[in-house]
Motif scaffolding. Structure first.
Motif, short mmCIF file in Angstrom:
data_model
loop_
_atom_site.label_atom_id
_atom_site.label_comp_id
_atom_site.label_asym_id
_atom_site.label_seq_id
_atom_site.Cartn_x
_atom_site.Cartn_y
_atom_site.Cartn_z
N ALA A 114 16.29 10.31 28.78
CA ALA A 114 17.37 11.26 29.02
C ALA A 114 18.64 10.88 28.27
CB ALA A 114 17.65 11.35 30.52
N GLN A 115 18.87 9.58 28.09
CA GLN A 115 20.07 9.11 27.40
C GLN A 115 20.04 9.40 25.91
OE1 GLN A 115 20.70 4.93 28.27
NE2 GLN A 115 20.31 5.27 30.45
N LEU B 35 12.29 7.41 32.29
CA LEU B 35 12.89 8.74 32.27
C LEU B 35 14.39 8.66 31.99
CD1 LEU B 35 12.23 11.72 32.57
CD2 LEU B 35 12.71 11.54 35.02
N ALA B 36 15.05 7.64 32.54
CA ALA B 36 16.49 7.47 32.29
C ALA B 36 16.75 7.15 30.83
CB ALA B 36 17.03 6.36 33.19
N LEU B 37 15.90 6.31 30.24
CA LEU B 37 16.08 5.96 28.83
C LEU B 37 15.91 7.18 27.94
CD1 LEU B 37 16.45 3.60 26.78
CD2 LEU B 37 13.95 3.49 26.67
N GLU C 124 15.39 -0.39 31.42
CA GLU C 124 15.71 0.94 31.91
C GLU C 124 14.45 1.58 32.49
OE1 GLU C 124 18.47 2.56 32.10
OE2 GLU C 124 19.87 1.82 30.59
N LEU C 125 14.66 2.52 33.42
CA LEU C 125 13.55 3.36 33.83
C LEU C 125 13.21 4.29 32.68
CD1 LEU C 125 14.66 4.28 37.46
CD2 LEU C 125 12.86 2.68 36.80
#
Length: 215
Positions: free
Chosen positions: A169-170, A165-167, A162-163
């Motif tokens: 945010a999740q 920031l995406a990780l 995952e990127l």
């Protein structure tokens, strides 16, 4: 306890406690038998983050350490590598979560030290003590992990990449911890509707005062 904790940790911190901000978790949010969970941040860093948000005209009610926004699996670590922040920098940083309240952001040399220290500790265990196996859920390629995985004490589980920031945010909504407390606590802002009514009430009061004065 909140008054005592800074001075209890004084010998373990690299800065004067007066230059640091201590944020505490609600004990009811801890799942194990702990009496205190605390995050320690440089006050200058907190002020810098708030200045960045103000400059971008961003209002936030919550600020969370990146470590606590990582996926949490009891008894396991989760880690992801960040790319160097500038062209001149070759140092990779790793965000690692080692428990419900444990973890940090380390540069690659410190990350290597953590792995080596863990291996050294397990090798020094007595024969009648079983060393606890560490499972690391890796959400990106991690430096030095191939070397560590050759030892029985480490198991590297390659999760779906995952990127960063995406990780974060999740998984950030799983934590109730908030750095914005004490001197940095955000005062509640009135809604626009309330402000509109206050303006209307102000005009009405002004008109009434002028009318009474005229009569």
């Amino acid at each position: 306890m909140r008054s005592a904790v800074p001075y209890m940790l004084e010998d373990e911190l690299a800065q004067d406690v007066d230059d640091l901000f201590f944020a505490y978790a609600n004990i009811a949010d801890t799942s194990d038998d702990k009496n205190c969970a605390v995050a320690v941040v440089d006050r200058a860093q907190m002020q810098l983050w708030q200045a960045w948000l103000a400059a971008a005209n961003i209002h936030t009610n919550m600020m969370l350490p990146d470590t606590l926004a990582m996926p949490y699996v009891a008894g396991q670590w989760s880690a992801i590598a960040l790319q160097p922040v500038s062209v001149s920098s070759t140092e990779t940083q790793i965000i690692v979560r080692q428990g419900e309240w444990q973890g940090g952001t380390l540069d690659s040399s410190a990350w290597q030290f953590v792995l080596a220290n863990r291996l050294s500790a397990s090798q020094n265990d007595t024969k009648d003590q079983e060393s606890q196996e560490i499972i690391i859920n890796a959400y990106s390629e991690l430096p030095y992990c191939d070397e560590a995985s050759t030892h029985a004490d480490f198991t590297i589980v390659k999760a779906q990449e995952e990127l960063p920031l995406a990780l974060l945010a999740q998984h950030c909504h799983h934590s109730k911890f908030n750095l914005l407390q004490g001197e940095y606590k955000i005062k509640e802002r009135r809604s626009k509707n309330v402000n509109n009514w206050l303006w209307a009430a102000g005009f009405a009061a002004c008109a009434l005062l002028l009318n009474v004065s005229y009569k």
